[in-house]
Design a protein around this motif. Structure first.
Motif, mmCIF file in Angstrom:
data_model
loop_
_atom_site.group_PDB
_atom_site.id
_atom_site.type_symbol
_atom_site.label_atom_id
_atom_site.label_comp_id
_atom_site.label_asym_id
_atom_site.label_seq_id
_atom_site.Cartn_x
_atom_site.Cartn_y
_atom_site.Cartn_z
ATOM 1 N N GLU A 172 0.834 -1.209 0.000
ATOM 2 C CA GLU A 172 0.000 0.000 0.000
ATOM 3 C C GLU A 172 0.864 1.253 0.000
ATOM 4 O OE1 GLU A 172 -2.737 -0.362 3.280
ATOM 5 O OE2 GLU A 172 -3.902 -1.920 2.257
ATOM 6 N N ARG A 173 1.899 1.256 0.819
ATOM 7 C CA ARG A 173 2.814 2.408 0.848
ATOM 8 C C ARG A 173 3.561 2.537 -0.477
ATOM 9 N NH1 ARG A 173 4.703 4.135 5.899
ATOM 10 N NH2 ARG A 173 5.773 5.692 4.650
ATOM 11 N N TYR A 174 3.976 1.408 -1.032
ATOM 12 C CA TYR A 174 4.662 1.389 -2.333
ATOM 13 C C TYR A 174 3.754 1.964 -3.416
ATOM 14 C CZ TYR A 174 6.956 -0.421 -6.514
ATOM 15 O OH TYR A 174 7.554 -0.530 -7.746
ATOM 16 N N ASN A 175 2.522 1.478 -3.462
ATOM 17 C CA ASN A 175 1.573 1.946 -4.477
ATOM 18 C C ASN A 175 1.308 3.440 -4.334
ATOM 19 O OD1 ASN A 175 1.402 -0.626 -5.506
ATOM 20 N ND2 ASN A 175 -0.614 -1.056 -4.664
ATOM 21 N N GLN A 176 1.165 3.892 -3.118
ATOM 22 C CA GLN A 176 0.927 5.313 -2.869
ATOM 23 C C GLN A 176 2.111 6.146 -3.372
ATOM 24 O OE1 GLN A 176 0.745 6.437 1.295
ATOM 25 N NE2 GLN A 176 -0.815 7.967 0.845
ATOM 26 N N ALA A 177 3.313 5.704 -3.084
ATOM 27 C CA ALA A 177 4.515 6.433 -3.490
ATOM 28 C C ALA A 177 4.728 6.415 -5.002
ATOM 29 C CB ALA A 177 5.736 5.850 -2.785
ATOM 30 N N HIS A 178 4.236 5.375 -5.678
ATOM 31 C CA HIS A 178 4.457 5.230 -7.109
ATOM 32 C C HIS A 178 3.210 5.550 -7.948
ATOM 33 C CE1 HIS A 178 7.909 3.025 -5.505
ATOM 34 N NE2 HIS A 178 8.499 3.354 -6.627
ATOM 35 N N GLY A 179 2.166 6.080 -7.323
ATOM 36 C CA GLY A 179 0.972 6.460 -8.067
ATOM 37 C C GLY A 179 0.248 5.283 -8.705
ATOM 38 N N ILE A 180 0.124 4.206 -7.947
ATOM 39 C CA ILE A 180 -0.533 2.988 -8.437
ATOM 40 C C ILE A 180 -1.805 2.759 -7.632
ATOM 41 C CG2 ILE A 180 -0.328 0.478 -8.695
ATOM 42 C CD1 ILE A 180 2.743 0.911 -8.831
ATOM 43 N N VAL A 181 -2.879 2.403 -8.338
ATOM 44 C CA VAL A 181 -4.133 2.059 -7.683
ATOM 45 C C VAL A 181 -4.433 0.597 -7.988
ATOM 46 C CG1 VAL A 181 -6.621 2.497 -7.582
ATOM 47 C CG2 VAL A 181 -5.038 4.397 -7.891
ATOM 48 N N GLN A 182 -4.676 -0.173 -6.931
ATOM 49 C CA GLN A 182 -5.080 -1.561 -7.127
ATOM 50 C C GLN A 182 -6.591 -1.599 -7.285
ATOM 51 O OE1 GLN A 182 -3.134 -3.478 -3.644
ATOM 52 N NE2 GLN A 182 -2.179 -4.779 -5.190
ATOM 53 N N GLY A 198 -5.996 9.178 -12.973
ATOM 54 C CA GLY A 198 -4.721 9.814 -13.248
ATOM 55 C C GLY A 198 -3.544 9.016 -12.699
ATOM 56 N N LYS A 199 -3.777 7.751 -12.377
ATOM 57 C CA LYS A 199 -2.735 6.903 -11.800
ATOM 58 C C LYS A 199 -2.608 5.615 -12.599
ATOM 59 C CE LYS A 199 -3.371 8.659 -7.143
ATOM 60 N NZ LYS A 199 -3.551 8.330 -5.741
ATOM 61 N N GLN A 200 -1.509 4.910 -12.351
ATOM 62 C CA GLN A 200 -1.330 3.591 -12.953
ATOM 63 C C GLN A 200 -2.322 2.627 -12.305
ATOM 64 O OE1 GLN A 200 0.545 2.803 -15.488
ATOM 65 N NE2 GLN A 200 1.556 4.783 -15.620
ATOM 66 N N ILE A 201 -2.831 1.710 -13.087
ATOM 67 C CA ILE A 201 -3.835 0.769 -12.590
ATOM 68 C C ILE A 201 -3.255 -0.630 -12.548
ATOM 69 C CG2 ILE A 201 -6.114 -0.248 -13.012
ATOM 70 C CD1 ILE A 201 -6.187 2.744 -12.232
ATOM 71 N N GLU A 202 -3.434 -1.291 -11.424
ATOM 72 C CA GLU A 202 -3.088 -2.696 -11.259
ATOM 73 C C GLU A 202 -4.408 -3.446 -11.138
ATOM 74 O OE1 GLU A 202 -0.712 -4.376 -7.791
ATOM 75 O OE2 GLU A 202 0.818 -3.338 -8.982
ATOM 76 N N LEU A 203 -4.842 -4.055 -12.227
ATOM 77 C CA LEU A 203 -6.172 -4.662 -12.307
ATOM 78 C C LEU A 203 -6.122 -6.164 -12.045
ATOM 79 C CD1 LEU A 203 -9.192 -4.199 -13.072
ATOM 80 C CD2 LEU A 203 -8.534 -4.728 -15.433
ATOM 81 N N ARG A 219 -10.210 -5.900 -20.834
ATOM 82 C CA ARG A 219 -9.335 -5.553 -19.707
ATOM 83 C C ARG A 219 -8.540 -4.279 -20.015
ATOM 84 N NH1 ARG A 219 -7.096 -10.073 -16.150
ATOM 85 N NH2 ARG A 219 -8.556 -11.776 -16.425
ATOM 86 N N ALA A 220 -8.018 -4.212 -21.229
ATOM 87 C CA ALA A 220 -7.218 -3.052 -21.627
ATOM 88 C C ALA A 220 -8.062 -1.783 -21.646
ATOM 89 C CB ALA A 220 -6.584 -3.295 -22.995
ATOM 90 N N ARG A 221 -9.286 -1.867 -22.185
ATOM 91 C CA ARG A 221 -10.176 -0.693 -22.209
ATOM 92 C C ARG A 221 -10.533 -0.253 -20.800
ATOM 93 N NH1 ARG A 221 -12.906 -3.641 -26.083
ATOM 94 N NH2 ARG A 221 -14.672 -3.912 -24.692
ATOM 95 N N LEU A 222 -10.851 -1.209 -19.933
ATOM 96 C CA LEU A 222 -11.197 -0.899 -18.555
ATOM 97 C C LEU A 222 -10.010 -0.243 -17.847
ATOM 98 C CD1 LEU A 222 -13.131 -1.026 -16.148
ATOM 99 C CD2 LEU A 222 -12.353 -3.378 -15.749
ATOM 100 N N THR A 223 -8.826 -0.794 -18.039
ATOM 101 C CA THR A 223 -7.626 -0.230 -17.415
ATOM 102 C C THR A 223 -7.388 1.199 -17.897
ATOM 103 O OG1 THR A 223 -6.637 -2.431 -17.205
ATOM 104 C CG2 THR A 223 -5.136 -0.557 -17.109
ATOM 105 N N GLU A 224 -7.537 1.440 -19.191
ATOM 106 C CA GLU A 224 -7.325 2.789 -19.735
ATOM 107 C C GLU A 224 -8.357 3.783 -19.205
ATOM 108 O OE1 GLU A 224 -4.772 4.155 -21.403
ATOM 109 O OE2 GLU A 224 -3.863 2.204 -20.996
#
Length: 179
Positions: free
Chosen positions: A97-107, A133-138, A121-126
């Motif tokens: 969670e701390r890693y994701n927060q620091a790297h702008g990632i949302v699970q 406005g963050k990277q998505i880990e789906l 999956r690709a359309r949903l992620t985009e």
């Protein structure tokens, strides 16, 4: 996740980030969690009160020494010494969670009635990336109890686009009508 797991996992993240080892430690910590999940007997052995701290530390050195960064080995030893090895999965979650927060990632956890193909999956992620406005880990799972549609869980929020949710909305609207 317990407060202890948050504190220990967060502290490990701070140390790793300070040393610019956060990517490496994340992978190795996940590997340690998997190792203990796959080898419950080993986990139980390390939890035996009849084993001295020195023997437990030695077992951890044998299993992980030279294979993972010393920070990970020492972290496992610390948890073992404190009787908190059972908190390892929570510590790893807190670290992530701390890693994701620091790297702008949302699970994001998505549940659908049927498997989603790669294009969906690709359309949903985009779309989620554009909204957050963050990277998505789906992570997608199939939930056979759903009639159709998709349900998303992200950042403590649930977005429910399932057929059941829509029907419940229609029902609520009809119930509120006065004739």
């Amino acid at each position: 996740m317990t407060e202890q797991a948050k504190r220990y996992g967060g502290s490990l993240f701070e140390l790793a980030a300070e040393e610019q080892l956060d990517d490496r430690i994340l992978g190795e910590l996940d590997g340690a969690v998997s190792c203990f999940a796959d080898n419950e007997e080993y986990f139980r052995l390390l939890a035996l009160p009849s084993l001295s701290h020195a023997i437990r530390r030695g077992l951890l050195d044998e299993a992980f020494g030279g294979q993972v960064h010393p920070y990970v080995v020492n972290f496992l030893k610390l948890l073992c010494d404190e009787g908190l090895l059972r908190e390892l999965p929570g510590c790893a979650q807190a670290y992530r969670e701390r890693y994701n927060q620091a790297h702008g990632i949302v699970q994001v956890k998505a549940a659908s009635a049927v498997p989603l193909d790669e294009a969906t999956r690709a359309r949903l992620t985009e779309k989620l990336k554009a909204v957050t406005g963050k990277q998505i880990e789906l992570t997608v799972t199939v939930d056979p109890t759903l009639l159709g549609g998709i349900r998303l869980d992200m950042d403590g929020m649930r977005l429910d686009g399932t057929v059941r949710a829509r029907l419940d909305g229609i029902r609520a609207g009809l119930d509120s009508l006065t004739l």
